[in-house]
Design a protein around this motif. Structure first.
Motif, short mmCIF file in Angstrom:
data_model
loop_
_atom_site.label_atom_id
_atom_site.label_comp_id
_atom_site.label_asym_id
_atom_site.label_seq_id
_atom_site.Cartn_x
_atom_site.Cartn_y
_atom_site.Cartn_z
N CYS A 132 -49.47 -112.57 -7.71
CA CYS A 132 -50.21 -113.82 -7.72
C CYS A 132 -51.68 -113.63 -7.35
CB CYS A 132 -49.56 -114.77 -6.74
SG CYS A 132 -48.96 -116.21 -7.58
N HIS A 133 -52.55 -114.28 -8.10
CA HIS A 133 -53.96 -114.34 -7.75
C HIS A 133 -54.12 -115.56 -6.85
CE1 HIS A 133 -58.35 -114.27 -8.46
NE2 HIS A 133 -58.23 -115.58 -8.40
N VAL A 134 -54.73 -115.37 -5.70
CA VAL A 134 -54.92 -116.51 -4.80
C VAL A 134 -56.20 -117.25 -5.21
CG1 VAL A 134 -55.25 -117.20 -2.38
CG2 VAL A 134 -53.84 -115.20 -2.94
N PRO A 135 -56.08 -118.51 -5.62
CA PRO A 135 -57.28 -119.21 -6.07
C PRO A 135 -58.29 -119.37 -4.93
CG PRO A 135 -55.40 -120.70 -6.01
CD PRO A 135 -54.87 -119.34 -5.70
N VAL A 136 -59.53 -119.13 -5.25
CA VAL A 136 -60.60 -119.15 -4.25
C VAL A 136 -61.17 -120.56 -4.14
CG1 VAL A 136 -62.95 -118.26 -3.85
CG2 VAL A 136 -61.14 -116.71 -4.60
N THR A 147 -61.59 -120.41 -17.25
CA THR A 147 -61.16 -119.08 -16.81
C THR A 147 -59.80 -119.27 -16.13
OG1 THR A 147 -62.42 -119.52 -14.81
CG2 THR A 147 -63.49 -118.13 -16.46
N VAL A 148 -58.80 -119.60 -16.89
CA VAL A 148 -57.54 -120.07 -16.30
C VAL A 148 -56.83 -118.98 -15.49
CG1 VAL A 148 -55.99 -119.67 -18.28
CG2 VAL A 148 -55.57 -121.59 -16.76
N GLY A 149 -57.05 -117.70 -15.85
CA GLY A 149 -56.50 -116.58 -15.06
C GLY A 149 -55.02 -116.73 -14.81
N GLY A 150 -54.61 -116.64 -13.52
CA GLY A 150 -53.20 -116.79 -13.17
C GLY A 150 -52.78 -118.24 -13.05
N PHE A 200 -65.50 -123.20 -14.18
CA PHE A 200 -65.63 -121.77 -14.44
C PHE A 200 -65.38 -121.06 -13.10
CE2 PHE A 200 -68.39 -123.63 -17.63
CZ PHE A 200 -68.29 -122.80 -18.75
N ASP A 201 -64.36 -120.21 -13.05
CA ASP A 201 -64.12 -119.37 -11.87
C ASP A 201 -64.31 -117.95 -12.37
OD1 ASP A 201 -63.24 -118.25 -9.49
OD2 ASP A 201 -61.12 -118.55 -9.95
N LEU A 202 -65.54 -117.45 -12.25
CA LEU A 202 -65.95 -116.26 -13.00
C LEU A 202 -65.32 -114.97 -12.48
CD1 LEU A 202 -69.65 -117.39 -13.26
CD2 LEU A 202 -67.96 -117.45 -15.10
N GLY A 203 -65.55 -113.91 -13.22
CA GLY A 203 -65.15 -112.58 -12.76
C GLY A 203 -63.73 -112.22 -13.10
N LEU A 204 -63.10 -111.51 -12.16
CA LEU A 204 -61.80 -110.88 -12.39
C LEU A 204 -60.72 -111.53 -11.56
CD1 LEU A 204 -62.53 -107.11 -11.81
CD2 LEU A 204 -61.95 -108.19 -13.97
N SER A 205 -59.49 -111.49 -12.06
CA SER A 205 -58.37 -111.93 -11.24
C SER A 205 -57.79 -110.71 -10.51
CB SER A 205 -57.29 -112.56 -12.11
OG SER A 205 -56.71 -111.57 -12.92
N SER A 206 -56.96 -110.99 -9.50
CA SER A 206 -56.31 -109.89 -8.78
C SER A 206 -55.44 -109.08 -9.72
CB SER A 206 -55.44 -110.43 -7.65
OG SER A 206 -56.20 -111.25 -6.82
C1 LIG Z 1 -61.29 -115.12 -11.06
S1 LIG Z 1 -60.22 -115.16 -12.44
C2 LIG Z 1 -59.70 -116.84 -12.53
C3 LIG Z 1 -58.58 -117.13 -11.63
C4 LIG Z 1 -58.04 -118.55 -11.75
N1 LIG Z 1 -59.03 -119.53 -11.40
C5 LIG Z 1 -56.80 -118.74 -10.89
O1 LIG Z 1 -56.83 -119.57 -9.98
O2 LIG Z 1 -55.80 -118.06 -11.13
C6 LIG Z 1 -61.31 -115.06 -13.78
C7 LIG Z 1 -60.66 -115.10 -15.15
O3 LIG Z 1 -61.69 -115.36 -16.08
C8 LIG Z 1 -61.43 -114.67 -17.26
N2 LIG Z 1 -62.72 -114.55 -17.95
C9 LIG Z 1 -63.82 -113.90 -17.53
N3 LIG Z 1 -64.81 -114.03 -18.43
C10 LIG Z 1 -64.31 -114.80 -19.43
C11 LIG Z 1 -64.85 -115.30 -20.65
N4 LIG Z 1 -66.10 -115.03 -21.01
N5 LIG Z 1 -64.08 -116.08 -21.42
C12 LIG Z 1 -62.80 -116.38 -21.04
N6 LIG Z 1 -62.23 -115.90 -19.92
C13 LIG Z 1 -62.98 -115.13 -19.12
C14 LIG Z 1 -60.85 -113.36 -16.80
O4 LIG Z 1 -60.06 -112.78 -17.81
C15 LIG Z 1 -60.01 -113.80 -15.60
O5 LIG Z 1 -58.68 -114.04 -15.97
#
Ligand SMILES: C[S@@+](CC[C@H](N)C(=O)[O-])C[C@H]1O[C@@H](n2cnc3c(N)ncnc32)[C@H](O)[C@@H]1O
Length: 350
Positions: free
Chosen positions: A9-13, A34-37, A105-111
């Motif tokens: 699980c990615h912990v949402p920030v 950036t739906v991620g997890g 937008f929750d930018l960057g990388l997920s866990s």
């Molecule tokens: C920090 S995680 C998001 C976590 C999410 N908010 C959660 O609570 O699980 C960032 C996500 O953004 C996606 N991402 C980054 N840049 C992106 C882009 N340009 N378009 C779509 N997705 C992107 C990544 O693949 C990653 O899954």
């Protein structure tokens, strides 16, 4: 039945702060770019119920799979799309998902991406030097590292990594090429930097620089922010969580510019830009994680949240604007979100 959990699980920030910033309300429509997890998405769906809808986008097909599992209980209220948010406007138009109450937008990388599933984002695990969010993208980190001229590599590491040892690192990379694995690159950077700067691993900034370059992160963010503003309904919220100063600078400048009237260069005697404010900053300063969150989730340490809302202050259509509007309606350009907003406003005023 509780929804099945994704891989790890990615912990949402800044979860509570994000919900408050988005002002999530029952029946609202939201886009998570950036739906991620699916952590933030789940909270949005829970709080916008009944009647809420969410469009979740992610460039990473694995993230979409994880989000689908996590959001299973809300499957009738959620639409998940594997795409880059650089195509945000086209995606919302395609699925007829606008105007919306909030965009996140929750930018960057997920866990999950960082935890080393062979994607090459981390120097903690050995993996091919890849770093693409979407495996269908053409350019990998290995391509950049092994083919860029030394000066270009140094520029990239300095600009995107804000790394002061960029020239030494680029020189050593070029000498040691080909470099194909994360640990190989991390060792080279360690050798080039030769000393630790603070708590950061010496390779942190170089890895950040490569990831930004591979995924065109800054360029895509600038494009997507401009699109986002066109998709918001009046009073709709734009919320961005960033994790390094380059991203945060883009978000801050964008929001500040859109919150201003005239943006003519200083000293211009009469305004020639005609720029009108479209956003209102909800908070002038960034929101950062609390001490408790930092303790519970150290990965939140660099997070910065900014929030603004679309204003409705210049919502009076002048007669000439009305004519333009009518001409656009007649030419069937009326599906454009900005125009749709104007139409909504006209009806609201009528
Ligand atoms: C920090 S995680 C998001 C976590 C999410 N908010 C959660 O609570 O699980 C960032 C996500 O953004 C996606 N991402 C980054 N840049 C992106 C882009 N340009 N378009 C779509 N997705 C992107 C990544 O693949 C990653 O899954």
């Amino acid at each position: 039945m509780s929804p099945s959990k994704p891989r790890s699980c990615h912990v949402p920030v800044l979860l509570e702060e994000t919900m408050e910033a988005l002002a999530v309300q029952p029946g609202g429509r939201y886009v998570d770019c950036t739906v991620g997890g699916g952590g933030h998405a789940l909270a949005i769906l829970e709080r916008s119920s009944p009647g809420g809808q969410l469009l979740g986008i992610d460039a990473d097909p694995e993230a979409i799979k994880d989000a689908r599992k996590r959001l299973e209980a809300h499957r009738n209220s959620v639409l998940l799309v594997n795409d880059n948010f650089v195509n945000l406007q086209a995606t919302c138009i395609k699925y007829d998902f606008f105007p919306v109450h909030g965009i996140l937008f929750d930018l960057g990388l997920s866990s999950m991406q960082l935890n080393g599933n062979g994607r090459g984002f981390s120097f903690q695990h050995d993996a091919p030097l890849d770093m693409r969010f979407n495996p269908e993208q053409e350019v990998t980190a290995a391509d950049i590292v092994n083919t860029s001229p030394e000066a270009e590599l140094a520029r990239l590491i300095r600009t995107y990594g804000e790394e002061s040892y960029s020239r030494q690192i680029a020189r050593l990379i070029v000498r040691e090429r080909p470099i194909t694995s994360t640990l190989h690159l991390a060792r080279i950077v360690e050798k080039a930097v030769s000393r630790r700067t603070g708590r950061l691993h010496p390779a942190t900034k170089t890895f950040q620089a490569l990831r930004i370059a591979v995924n065109l992160e800054l360029e895509n963010l600038e494009i997507a922010l401009k699109q986002a503003i066109e998709l918001l309904g009046f009073g709709g919220r734009l919320v961005v969580i960033s994790y390094h100063s380059l991203e945060d600078r883009i978000v801050k400048r964008f929001m500040q510019r859109e919150a201003r009237g005239c943006v003519c260069p200083p000293g211009t005697p009469v305004c020639v830009c005609g720029h009108k404010p479209r956003l209102k900053l909800i908070r002038r300063h960034v929101i950062t994680p609390s001490e408790d969150e930092l303790r519970a989730n150290p990965r939140s340490r660099s997070a910065k949240l900014r929030v603004a809302r679309l204003i409705a202050q210049d919502d009076c259509l002048a007669a000439d604007e009305m004519e333009i509007l009518w001409a656009e309606i007649k030419t069937r350009a009326w599906r454009r979100p900005a125009l749709l907003r104007k139409l909504q406003m006209v009806f609201a005023m009528a």
